[in-house]
Design a protein around this motif. Sequence first.
Motif, PDB file in Angstrom:
ATOM      1  N   ASN A  13       0.416   5.171   0.985  1.00  0.00           N
ATOM      2  CA  ASN A  13      -0.534   6.020   1.717  1.00  0.00           C
ATOM      3  C   ASN A  13      -0.279   7.500   1.549  1.00  0.00           C
ATOM      4  OD1 ASN A  13      -1.788   3.763   3.017  1.00  0.00           O
ATOM      5  ND2 ASN A  13       0.062   3.596   4.269  1.00  0.00           N
ATOM      6  N   TYR A  29      -6.159   3.945  -0.451  1.00  0.00           N
ATOM      7  CA  TYR A  29      -4.719   3.959  -0.727  1.00  0.00           C
ATOM      8  C   TYR A  29      -4.476   3.548  -2.174  1.00  0.00           C
ATOM      9  CZ  TYR A  29      -5.909  -0.843   0.489  1.00  0.00           C
ATOM     10  OH  TYR A  29      -6.536  -2.070   0.570  1.00  0.00           O
ATOM     11  N   ARG A  54       0.825  -1.213   0.000  1.00  0.00           N
ATOM     12  CA  ARG A  54       0.000   0.000   0.000  1.00  0.00           C
ATOM     13  C   ARG A  54       0.855   1.257   0.000  1.00  0.00           C
ATOM     14  NH1 ARG A  54      -4.749  -1.286   4.428  1.00  0.00           N
ATOM     15  NH2 ARG A  54      -5.276  -3.319   3.545  1.00  0.00           N
ATOM     16  N   ASP A 114       5.913   3.388   2.232  1.00  0.00           N
ATOM     17  CA  ASP A 114       4.490   3.568   1.917  1.00  0.00           C
ATOM     18  C   ASP A 114       4.262   4.919   1.239  1.00  0.00           C
ATOM     19  OD1 ASP A 114       4.776   5.381   3.972  1.00  0.00           O
ATOM     20  OD2 ASP A 114       2.781   4.987   4.800  1.00  0.00           O
ATOM     21  N   PHE A 149     -10.852   1.050   0.095  1.00  0.00           N
ATOM     22  CA  PHE A 149      -9.432   1.007  -0.288  1.00  0.00           C
ATOM     23  C   PHE A 149      -8.863   2.421  -0.365  1.00  0.00           C
ATOM     24  CE2 PHE A 149     -11.844  -2.356  -2.482  1.00  0.00           C
ATOM     25  CZ  PHE A 149     -11.314  -3.460  -1.834  1.00  0.00           C
ATOM     26  N   PHE A 183      -2.389   0.899  -4.507  1.00  0.00           N
ATOM     27  CA  PHE A 183      -1.862  -0.449  -4.276  1.00  0.00           C
ATOM     28  C   PHE A 183      -0.849  -0.746  -5.365  1.00  0.00           C
ATOM     29  CE2 PHE A 183      -2.438  -5.156  -3.993  1.00  0.00           C
ATOM     30  CZ  PHE A 183      -2.124  -5.269  -2.650  1.00  0.00           C
TER      31      PHE A 183
END
Length: 529
Positions: A75, A101, A73, A200, A99, A103
């Motif tokens: 973010n 975020y 992920r 991330d 979801f 991916f």
Amino acid sequence: MSSDYDVDVLIAGAGPVGLTAALQLARWGVDVRVVDIKEGPATTSRALNTHSRTLEVYDQMGILGDIAPFGIRVNAFVRHLEDGPFRLEYDYDGLATRFPYMFMVDQVITERVLRGHAAVAGVTVEWDTGLSSFTQDDEGVRAVLNHAGGAEEIVRAKYLWGCDGGHSLVRKTLKLPLQGESTYTWLIADAIVDTPVARDGLHWMFPPEGLVMLFPFPDPHKWRLLDTTGEGDPDRPEEVAARFSAKFSQALGRETRVETPTWVSTFTIQQRAVPAMHVGRCFVSGDAAHVHSPASGQGMNTSIQDAYNLAWKLAMVLHGQADPDLLETYDAERVPVGQALLASTGEVMEVAMTTEEDGRDSDYAFLRQLIRGMSGLALNYADSPLTVGGDTVPDATGPRPGERLTQVDAADADTPGWTALRGAIRQPSWHLLVFAPAEPPHDAPAWLRTHLISPHRPENDRAPGSAATIHDPDQRLHQTLGAGAGDWILVRPDGYLAARGGDFTPETFGRVLACIPHLRLDIGDGSGR
Ligand SMILES: Cc1cc2nc3c(=O)[nH]c(=O)nc-3n(C[C@H](O)[C@H](O)[C@H](O)COP(=O)(O)OP(=O)(O)OC[C@H]3O[C@@H](n4cnc5c(N)ncnc54)[C@H](O)[C@@H]3O)c2cc1C
């Protein structure tokens, strides 16, 4: 008539779009072949970013569980300026999703999962089989396939679906112009990088010349590297590594070592789209229809949603559940998406070409807007001919006609009502949700599945006819959908609302249904097929 045809739909191209098309058509029970000119599956990573709306689509297609273990992920979006990193958390500005975020998953894996599900549904890719030419008339398409070794095969199909990428033979034969411009040349590489920057995050850095970006792969220490100067020779990966090491070290103010990349490529960005996505019985989707800057990682995401839009329409027409004019709505709904993409990806590309000086001053409201746009969550079909009365429920909260159904965060998505509803809409069909105490109609067209949504305990409810009951004991489904007793919601097979209303009766619902063009309303066997 079937003896006149070899197959209902011939798909040219087994990239992510052709595979989505094949899988969805197979799930709808359509006879389909998918051919690809290559010897076998692609092995280079290409698309890495999968956005929120695409993950929702994967969930509805039933493939998410097989993709989720292979990603990571992201973010936040991080800009590394001279006085340190500025981290902008992903925030979709009130757009609820399970979801929230981005991916990161290798396109090789996405394609592998799609191929696996297509095979289970009964379609396997025919590699080494290129579409070399075709003609069409009112009845169908006559396609010439070339097999490895030179053998030629004539295939007569009811429809041809060109998912054959940026150099699409289908698009060229249909004389659909790919209108737009060529812009910058960028260099891209996949490599191990020794850096402490957050895994991330999606990182933008400003060395003295150009912009360099880092996107994380799920594999430890592996990153996608991008240089907007386009400098470097893909055939000299060690030099590419050295140049990136120097640029990251300068931009971050600390020694940063880049190992020899496993893949390097330079590409000139094309910002182009077709003005129409079908001619007669032949369609184009994905890169065959629009190509653009990869800066916001939209290509595969938008392309998969092209296929998701068209598959159910083709299936309904082939099953005699809709008039062929339904296929016109593919252009009406998806051509504007391709055009809008050129504008939005163009803006991101221009921001990517700014210097640190500009980057420092750049408008973060714009970046937030950008993140929201990239997610795909705001896209709606409110202006589509298939959407009825977006303004007939002015006081309602929850999704409106034209918007996606699954406007729900992760916590609500796991409540009993939503869990059951998410499972129900995986069935390839239209769905009518009727909120108790109103009752779904006893008979409905074969392409419509009906569901009674009830806050009561299961033993107190029995849905009539072929309807299924979805229990919503904590009423989170009622609340997030903004629906109360007697309300109803009509959901298209691709998860967007076609209509909604209150005080359900079969008669009023029948009148609304009759406003949706091209659907055949004869009552079927209730199987949804
Ligand atoms: C370096 C790079 C990074 C990218 N990053 C992202 C990202 O992060 N996010 C994102 O969403 N997108 C990204 N993209 C874009 C994404 O890869 C494409 O949008 C996506 O692959 C398009 O899928 P497609 O199925 O339309 O076409 P393709 O993947 O090109 O597949 C087309 C297929 O058709 C086959 N074919 C061609 N001609 C014929 C013929 N005549 N007969 C039969 N078969 C034929 C080809 O062999 C191929 O397998 C990136 C692309 C690149 C190159």
